[in-house]
Design an enzyme around this catalytic site. Sequence first.
Site, mmCIF file in Angstrom:
data_model
loop_
_atom_site.group_PDB
_atom_site.id
_atom_site.type_symbol
_atom_site.label_atom_id
_atom_site.label_comp_id
_atom_site.label_asym_id
_atom_site.label_seq_id
_atom_site.Cartn_x
_atom_site.Cartn_y
_atom_site.Cartn_z
ATOM 1 N N LYS A 55 46.485 35.051 71.043
ATOM 2 C CA LYS A 55 45.358 35.944 70.758
ATOM 3 C C LYS A 55 44.093 35.391 71.404
ATOM 4 C CE LYS A 55 47.489 38.736 67.810
ATOM 5 N NZ LYS A 55 48.836 38.647 68.367
ATOM 6 N N SER B 225 50.404 43.509 71.305
ATOM 7 C CA SER B 225 49.056 43.231 70.797
ATOM 8 C C SER B 225 48.087 42.717 71.862
ATOM 9 C CB SER B 225 49.112 42.246 69.635
ATOM 10 O OG SER B 225 49.499 40.967 70.076
#
Length: 142
Positions: A95, A57
């Site tokens: 993230k 990701s």
Amino acid sequence: FVINQEDLLALMDWYETMSYVDLMEIIYENIIDMIPVPSKGLNPRAEYFAQYAKGESMKDAGINDGDLLIFERTDKVDDGVIGCFCDEDNVATCKKYKELNGIVMLQPMNIEFEPIIIDPLKDNFRCLGRLKKVIKDFDWED
């Protein structure tokens, strides 16, 4: 080659589900190893933890599966900063932090993944740290 005690960091198993308790209790329960890390670029007065990246990701930020991530402990990061966050399922994730009109988005750096939308007033959410270093292992194939 000499390793000083101050160059050792705790390697955490942050990706396992954990109870939402005091950060120090989480840290001590989830230490899986102590690892040497070069101190260049790290603040000697700050606290750090490390974890391995899992998945793809964050690949467009140069973070690949298996990379060692070094985070400076903090409970807040600025908009656009990559950090380690504990989401409503009590699982830590790396993230990019984005905030708009009081809503937080944990943005993956890979267009194949959707952002994680967080309402800080409703969701069980906390910032654990700011990304400071990425250490890579190269797997050479013939």
